[in-house]
Enzyme design. Sequence first.
Site, PDB file in Angstrom:
ATOM      1  CB  CYS A  21      -0.922   0.010   1.218  1.00 25.25           C
ATOM      2  SG  CYS A  21      -0.049   0.043   2.802  1.00 25.25           S
ATOM      3  CB  CYS A  24       4.387  -0.335   2.031  1.00 26.18           C
ATOM      4  SG  CYS A  24       3.291  -1.492   2.879  1.00 26.18           S
ATOM      5  CG  ASP A 437      12.169  30.245 -31.129  1.00 26.61           C
ATOM      6  OD1 ASP A 437      12.513  31.437 -31.183  1.00 26.61           O
ATOM      7  OD2 ASP A 437      12.716  29.331 -31.768  1.00 26.61           O
TER       8      ASP A 437
END
Length: 757
Positions: A21, A24, A437
Amino acid sequence: MTDVLAAPAEPVELAIGGMTCAACAARVERKLNKLDGVTATVNYATEHATVALSAPVPVQRLIAQVEGAGYQAREIARDDREEGPDRVRALWRRLVVALLAGVPLADLSVTLALVPSLRFPGWQWVLLALTVPVVTWCAWPFHAKALRAARHGTGSMDILVSLGVVAASGWSVYTMFGQSADAHADGVWGLILQPAGSMYLDVAAGVTIFVLAGRMFEARAKHAAGSALRALAQIGARDVVTLEENGAERRIPVAELRVGDRFVVRPGDTVATDGVVETGACAIDASAMTGESQPVEVTAGDAVVGGTVALGGRLVVRTERVGADTQLAQLVRLVERAQSAKADVQRLADRIAAVFVPVVLALAALTLGGWLLGGAPLEKAVSCALAVLIIACPCALGLATPTALLVASGRGAQLGVFIKGHQALESAKAIDTVVLDKTGTLTTGTMSVTALEAADGVSRAEVLAAAAAVENASEHGVGRAIVELAREELGTVGEAEDFRALSGLGVSGRVDRHEVLVGSVRLVRTEIGTVPPGLDSRRQQWETDGHTAVAVAIDGRVCAVFALADTVRPSAAGAVAELRALGLRTVMLTGDNESTARAVAAEVGIDEVVAEVLPADKASAIARLRAEGRVVAMVGDGINDGPALAGADLGMALVSGTDVAVGACDLILMRTDLSVVPAAVRLARATLRTIRGNLRWAFGYNVAALPLAAAGLLNPLIAGAAMALSSLFVVSNSLRLRRFEQAEVSTVEHSAHSAQY
């Protein structure tokens, strides 16, 4: 494993085993970050830890730190085998056994609960016999991980599952020999609220089945989510035909190629590695790398990228990069690290999950005590406490963000959008202004001379020879165009002495003892003072028509003006229109003159233009927009775009750009078709929408389910099913991003980067 010191500049990748989970993952991350010089990010979805080192730390020390937290760890080598299928198969075997025993168990339990008269002597033992293999061998992964977590004084989702299964089984064994075993449910609704007479064997087996199924589908989903990255990593050639000095051909593994080697690419072959074509010409299919559907023609002198496919003709390629230095290898590592990175929203979920397990254990204890203090039967109190333990799975919370980001980065790689970090997705969602640009981005960046006007008494050949000699030392697009014209008209190009590049303005040098200056009119006026009226009038007309004008001065006298044109990308107008349709403000930023910039902007549909900006000032222009409260994305490709890309909230660099531009950006755009820009924005928005939906479900599920379980309104078996389905919902919702589509690519362009005058 040898105790090798990891280089500070290269992050260490660890595979973490035993995590169940988000709590952990948070625990492992905290443990690793306690080491001096370590900055670790642990991703529950990928089960990887990315460890950045500011000082040399033994890899074995990192592994020991993880193992000290109760988990397994190993260093990930670049050629590691994918473990996903093995894990799926292991879970599948346990699930099959659980189903073979659990389904008859559930049928028998329901039947005996609804029709007590069917109970026979020793029926409890039959149920127990069917339950034992499910709650022992099938559920062993949960018990083992729960015990390991308990030994280290930490909490995990497996503790909740293991406690629920053990408590349900233990309580059932206890009640088998008491009077409560003779109780029965009051119809179907009674069965939903409380199963067979407080016999929870079917609950223990059912929870095991649901959690195993959820884990298996979760593992399959993780494997599927990384399929795009694995496909990218596998498109490279396995062997290659090299060309010896004597012309002989020899087939060798790609790993044996060295820089400078020549190799042969035949029709249908995959280009083995990055290089430059020495001889031959053919069309190259780059769809596996960039997603572009149309092939690109290459000939002698053109660069080719490993992983692309030759469609026709024979090429001889000289190797420039091999192994980990190739573009393909770098992009694979880029996506892997992006997938291991952690978004801000995920860190919040991790912090919540880290305290979730102890809170649930406390809530289960309070539920048990509250029902008993309220005078409820022990069976009812145990049932409610079990439901709380089982339903409170933080898996959905832990998977909500990383699974969506994992799928999005993989799908982005397929579409030619390489995400350098998950922060880029969050930034892309928030942007309201896109600055583009001009040269090399909105235009192809390939300049050509369209006209040359020389002053009275000056020959065209003299001016062209002098200008080309100076520009021959420049890599600028304008310079290349002048040199190309000189080669066509004069046959040869001379060399200049004392060459000097004036960033963003022009170049100067000495040719045959004459001082030559080539550059913008602004530069010439600064250095020389005036431009003859005839030449200046022609220059103004050219700029009004959208051309770039470059003046040439020899020995302090302006003697000619060149007109050059840069082709607008066919995809530029459509991309700008789509950006505006997404509600984004578009701005063009260029060092070119105002007239030329306005002409290009009008052609592509941009209203706002910032022109005549020196390279050093591009970042300042971005900063001004941000100071206005704008969230700015910058799209560029050249060296002079690097500071602006880094200074924007989101930097996007075209793959044709330089290493400086790519290094400064957040997203690398592999297509030359500019439709990839709005596609990247739409992918980011779709990903963030998915994450928000996942988190709403994960939080909402627990907020709604826990009170219901504590109130006795959920059978533990129903709670187990709901817990498993919540994780499946989050994973399946994230996998929808695999179907994200980009607008059809209609054109393919060749582009080259250039700085601007």
